[in-house]
Design a protein around this motif. Structure first.
Motif, PDB file in Angstrom:
ATOM      1  N   GLU A   1       0.825  -1.201   0.000  1.00 51.78           N
ATOM      2  CA  GLU A   1       0.000   0.000   0.000  1.00 51.78           C
ATOM      3  C   GLU A   1       0.864   1.257   0.000  1.00 51.78           C
ATOM      4  N   SER A   2       1.949   1.223   0.779  1.00 52.68           N
ATOM      5  CA  SER A   2       2.864   2.367   0.811  1.00 52.68           C
ATOM      6  C   SER A   2       3.504   2.578  -0.550  1.00 52.68           C
TER       7      SER A   2
ATOM      8  N   ALA B   1       3.158   5.870  -2.835  1.00 47.06           N
ATOM      9  CA  ALA B   1       4.337   6.565  -3.341  1.00 47.06           C
ATOM     10  C   ALA B   1       4.302   6.670  -4.863  1.00 47.06           C
ATOM     11  N   ALA B   2       3.867   5.589  -5.521  1.00 43.04           N
ATOM     12  CA  ALA B   2       3.768   5.608  -6.978  1.00 43.04           C
ATOM     13  C   ALA B   2       2.726   6.623  -7.439  1.00 43.04           C
ATOM     14  N   ARG B   3       1.624   6.695  -6.696  1.00 40.73           N
ATOM     15  CA  ARG B   3       0.594   7.667  -7.058  1.00 40.73           C
ATOM     16  C   ARG B   3       1.119   9.098  -6.884  1.00 40.73           C
ATOM     17  N   GLU B   4       1.851   9.333  -5.804  1.00 37.70           N
ATOM     18  CA  GLU B   4       2.413  10.661  -5.580  1.00 37.70           C
ATOM     19  C   GLU B   4       3.404  11.026  -6.680  1.00 37.70           C
ATOM     20  N   GLU B   5       4.230  10.042  -7.087  1.00 39.62           N
ATOM     21  CA  GLU B   5       5.183  10.298  -8.167  1.00 39.62           C
ATOM     22  C   GLU B   5       4.455  10.597  -9.469  1.00 39.62           C
ATOM     23  N   ALA B   6       3.371   9.856  -9.715  1.00 39.87           N
ATOM     24  CA  ALA B   6       2.595  10.101 -10.932  1.00 39.87           C
ATOM     25  C   ALA B   6       1.968  11.491 -10.901  1.00 39.87           C
TER      26      ALA B   6
END
Length: 391
Positions: A136-137, A141-146
């Motif tokens: 989930e983390s 993090a991937a969503r924030e980077e996107a």
């Protein structure tokens, strides 16, 4: 055939030996009566050691964290579910090394243990949810980077449209003047403006093409032996008018002797132009930019240091990221591609680049290290002091 078979024994054996979670049972005095194999393996305590001991003696942390009330509630017939989001864990246990967590992340269910309609104790099931928490983390993090990438793309498109529109507006304006006032002086002045703005647009397009070539691994070097000192001097002569127009002193610390290196002459000059124009952009009138060339046995070191606005420690790691400069550029403009292109060109040559700054207002320093014999010749050794003179 199995209608009268008593399933309780096999079920209890399975929960004790094979359940993929920890299961601990107590009596109504909260004395431990059951301790399965999962708990033995994860806590390192065998059932022989903990059974018949008080639960809160084995896990005093439960009382310290106020979780003992949940066992009192269980004796009153209530079921409590602990989520890792709020409590992280029921009992502190080590996480598996691959998860890189300070402790095992757990969810737990504390329930009354009932026999013939009567509460005879408590039963607790502990699940290891560490892998889920880590995944989930990673997703967050991937969503924030996107999101950051999308924001950077939006800023990039905004800057690109502005930087393309500005010279076009000037070109169109002078084209209209030519149609209404075709005198010689207007044509001469307008031609200069059109040429300058067309050059700006061409540079922007070249940067975009370079980024595309780099990302597609299609940028190739035209390597040949060149005189580093002579090529550097030519690049500096091109940018001297820019320094003079801004009132910035351009200092040179270059060895007297020339040395040959295997480089792409055009791309090496591009490296110098991008770094030097970047330093000039952020150096105010009255400041200075120093260009130093040093030789070692295996490589040469090019240093460009300025007395400009400097770089904060938080921003240093991001300098060579594509589009980064487009955010908060402080009115200095640019697509934020120049330094990213420089880094890739340097690395294609088998070299390295680093940026240094003592902080805002303290200037900045870029150090390029390039091997003499091209990309396949190995890494450079640390720079040694050189006997250079200021020209």
């Amino acid at each position: 055939m199995l209608k009268n078979f008593d399933f309780n024994g096999p079920i209890i054996d399975w929960l004790n030996d094979y359940a993929p979670q920890g299961i601990v049972t107590t009596d109504t005095a909260l004395i431990i009566r059951g301790w399965n194999r999962w708990l033995e393996q994860t806590t390192g305590r065998s059932a022989d050691v903990v059974v018949d001991r008080p639960l809160f003696e084995v896990f005093p942390d439960l009382v310290e964290r106020g979780l003992d009330r949940m066992y009192r509630n269980a004796l009153d017939g209530q079921v409590t579910v602990l989520a890792h989001r709020f409590h992280r864990y029921l009992v502190r246990l080590p996480a598996r090394p691959e998860y890189k967590l300070s402790e095992m992340q757990q969810s737990a269910r504390i329930a009354p243990l009932v026999s013939e309609g009567k509460v005879v104790g408590t039963i607790t099931a502990i699940d290891d949810v560490s892998e889920r928490v880590v995944r989930e983390s990673e997703l967050v993090a991937a969503r924030e980077e996107a999101d950051k990438a999308n924001a950077a793309k939006d800023r990039f498109l905004a800057v690109l449209s502005h930087d393309l529109r500005t010279p076009l507006t000037s070109i169109l304006g002078w084209a209209r003047i030519f149609r209404s006032q075709p005198d010689e002086e207007a044509i001469r002045k307008g031609a200069e403006v059109i040429e300058r703005n067309a050059g700006v647009q061409l540079q922007l397009i070249e940067e975009l093409l370079d980024v595309f070539r780099i990302s597609a691994a299609k940028l190739e070097l035209d390597l040949a032996p060149i005189d580093v000192r002579e090529t550097l001097g030519s690049a500096l002569e091109t940018l001297e008018p820019m320094a003079s127009a801004k009132g910035v002193r351009l200092d040179r610390g270059i060895p007297d002797e020339g040395r040959m290196a295997v480089l792409d002459s055009k791309r090496f000059q591009q490296i110098v132009w991008n770094l030097l124009s970047n330093s000039l952009k952020f150096t105010p009138e009255g400041g200075s930019v120093g260009v130093t060339l040093a030789y070692t046995d295996h490589c040469f070191h090019l240093t460009i240091a300025d007395t400009g606005k400097g770089i904060s420690p938080d921003n240093l790691p991001h300098l060579f990221e594509p589009l980064w400069q487009a955010e908060g550029s402080g009115g200095h403009g640019g697509l934020g591609l120049g330094l990213a292109i420089v880094r890739n060109l340097v690395e294609l040559h088998g070299g390295s680049i680093r940026a240094e700054s003592s902080g805002p207002g303290q200037g900045s320093r870029f150090v390029v290290e390039m091997p003499w014999l091209g990309p396949q010749s190995g890494h450079c050794r640390p720079a040694l002091p050189s006997n250079s003179q200021v020209m």
